[in-house]
Design a protein around this motif. Structure first.
Motif, PDB file in Angstrom:
ATOM      1  N   THR A  83       0.827  -1.206   0.000  1.00  0.00           N
ATOM      2  CA  THR A  83       0.000   0.000   0.000  1.00  0.00           C
ATOM      3  C   THR A  83       0.860   1.254   0.000  1.00  0.00           C
ATOM      4  N   ARG A  84       1.865   1.299   0.844  1.00  0.00           N
ATOM      5  CA  ARG A  84       2.716   2.478   0.953  1.00  0.00           C
ATOM      6  C   ARG A  84       3.557   2.684  -0.311  1.00  0.00           C
ATOM      7  N   LEU A  85       4.014   1.592  -0.886  1.00  0.00           N
ATOM      8  CA  LEU A  85       4.773   1.700  -2.121  1.00  0.00           C
ATOM      9  C   LEU A  85       3.885   2.243  -3.237  1.00  0.00           C
ATOM     10  N   GLY A  86       2.648   1.767  -3.281  1.00  0.00           N
ATOM     11  CA  GLY A  86       1.712   2.280  -4.277  1.00  0.00           C
ATOM     12  C   GLY A  86       1.446   3.760  -4.104  1.00  0.00           C
ATOM     13  N   GLU A  87       1.311   4.189  -2.862  1.00  0.00           N
ATOM     14  CA  GLU A  87       1.084   5.612  -2.605  1.00  0.00           C
ATOM     15  C   GLU A  87       2.312   6.437  -2.984  1.00  0.00           C
ATOM     16  N   PRO A 114      -1.947   4.320  -6.089  1.00  0.00           N
ATOM     17  CA  PRO A 114      -2.636   3.805  -4.896  1.00  0.00           C
ATOM     18  C   PRO A 114      -3.775   2.853  -5.226  1.00  0.00           C
ATOM     19  N   GLN A 115      -4.453   3.063  -6.334  1.00  0.00           N
ATOM     20  CA  GLN A 115      -5.571   2.183  -6.687  1.00  0.00           C
ATOM     21  C   GLN A 115      -5.068   0.791  -7.051  1.00  0.00           C
ATOM     22  N   GLN A 128      -6.018  -2.641  -5.026  1.00  0.00           N
ATOM     23  CA  GLN A 128      -6.562  -3.806  -5.723  1.00  0.00           C
ATOM     24  C   GLN A 128      -5.710  -5.046  -5.458  1.00  0.00           C
ATOM     25  N   LEU A 129      -4.390  -4.890  -5.511  1.00  0.00           N
ATOM     26  CA  LEU A 129      -3.495  -6.014  -5.273  1.00  0.00           C
ATOM     27  C   LEU A 129      -3.646  -6.527  -3.846  1.00  0.00           C
ATOM     28  N   VAL A 130      -3.657  -5.627  -2.878  1.00  0.00           N
ATOM     29  CA  VAL A 130      -3.798  -6.039  -1.485  1.00  0.00           C
ATOM     30  C   VAL A 130      -5.132  -6.743  -1.271  1.00  0.00           C
ATOM     31  N   ASN A 131      -6.195  -6.237  -1.878  1.00  0.00           N
ATOM     32  CA  ASN A 131      -7.501  -6.868  -1.748  1.00  0.00           C
ATOM     33  C   ASN A 131      -7.481  -8.294  -2.298  1.00  0.00           C
ATOM     34  N   GLN A 132      -6.831  -8.484  -3.443  1.00  0.00           N
ATOM     35  CA  GLN A 132      -6.726  -9.824  -4.027  1.00  0.00           C
ATOM     36  C   GLN A 132      -5.963 -10.774  -3.109  1.00  0.00           C
TER      37      GLN A 132
END
Length: 337
Positions: free
Chosen positions: A157-161, A166-167, A171-175
């Motif tokens: 999540t932090r890397l995405g931000e 971030p989206q 999505q990846l974390v949710n999967q």
């Protein structure tokens, strides 16, 4: 194999947060787990350099390598451990950064780690190099230091931000969380008394028990794990402690070794007199797991690992995971001869 953590789990040495006015274009990843995260986030086109250890996904093969090891990885387990201990006591780094090549590539962001001096380039070495280089004066450093699987998901999540996706990260974390929930649902009804004692060996000689995120992976997979504590570094262990614990499921996955490399050294444990005393050995519940791919890296494939462990621990409830395309390459039962 582990060393003491250095700094905060995630941060930048240049500012409190990454710039948000434009996407970051060029990324150098100095740790294999981060490389896997970046590709899973759809950032392959931004990655311009990786570490010498980065080998997944296969597309990384064409990227520039900006680190190298000062340890002879072709040596035996005991010899590698002796090299690591000797260099660590002397305060020498185990890895080197190719400053010239890194400067020539000119990354906007360097992703590194502060979790383990033995596993990858030291965080402080990256900081010192960037601070001393005029050509990298605008480069941000993002450092990961996960100790548990929950930390790994947070780092995604932090890397995405930090990299303005971030989206994609959400999505990846949710999967990944959905897959974890499925495993936990499958083993939820297993009574505590039927959850087998599990031991995961992270180094063969001297004996080392996998720590950090590993206890949590085993517990999610429906096993008990009592030789190491989640969130703490992997401890050396005496064979007497392993015999006393008497694991019912035993997994051999030395740090940085694939299945074939582990099999080439497995006699270092199987020829010991204590080996045949173990219940897991007597019952044929010992396997060799690709530690390099599935246990030692704090990346998205740790969820694959939970699915694999669930199959090994509770095969009657959890089948061969769909995430593993070639089970023979991922793990192999060890014959009880």
């Amino acid at each position: 194999m582990d060393a003491a953590p250095l700094h905060s789990p995630f941060g930048s040495t240049r500012s409190d947060s990454m710039p948000t006015d434009k996407p970051t274009q060029r990324i150098a990843s100095l740790i294999s787990a981060a490389t896997e995260m970046l590709f899973a986030l759809g950032l392959a086109d931004r990655v311009v350099a990786v570490s010498h250890e980065c080998d997944w996904p296969p597309e990384v093969a064409t990227l520039s390598r900006v680190t190298s090891s000062r340890v002879d990885s072709a040596a035996s387990s005991l010899e590698i451990d002796e090299q690591v201990q000797k260099q660590s006591v002397a305060g020498q780094p185990l890895y080197e950064i190719d400053r010239e090549q890194l400067e020539a590539l000119g990354p906007d962001v360097i992703v590194t780690q502060a979790q383990c001096d033995v596993c990858a380039v030291r965080y402080e070495d990256v900081v010192e190099l960037v601070a001393a280089s005029d050509r990298l004066s605008a480069t941000n450093i993002v450092s990961l230091a996960p100790e548990t699987l929950t930390d790994v998901l947070r780092d995604i999540t932090r890397l995405g931000e930090a990299l303005d996706v971030p989206q994609a990260a959400a999505q990846l974390v949710n999967q990944l969380e959905t897959r974890l929930a499925d495993v936990e649902h499958r083993v939820a009804e297993v009574p505590d008394a039927q959850r087998p004692r599990v031991a995961i060996i992270e180094w063969l000689e001297p004996l080392m028990i996998a720590g950090n995120w590993t206890p949590g992976l085993v517990e999610r997979a429906g096993g008990r794990y009592e030789l190491a504590v989640e969130g703490r570094h992997s401890p050396y262990a005496e064979w007497s402690a392993l015999v006393e614990y008497d694991p019912q499921v035993l997994v051999l996955c030395p740090c940085g070794f694939d299945v074939e490399r582990t099999l080439s050294e497995v006699a270092r444990v199987t020829e010991r007199r204590e080996w045949r005393q173990l219940t897991a050995v007597k019952n044929g519940r010992v396997c060799v797991l690709d530690g390099n791919a599935y246990l030692n890296r704090s990346g998205p494939r740790l969820v694959d690992t939970v699915e694999i462990l669930a199959h090994l621990v509770h095969p009657e409830r959890c089948g061969v995971p769909a995430s593993v395309t070639d089970p023979q390459q991922a793990w192999r039962p060890l014959a009880n001869e």
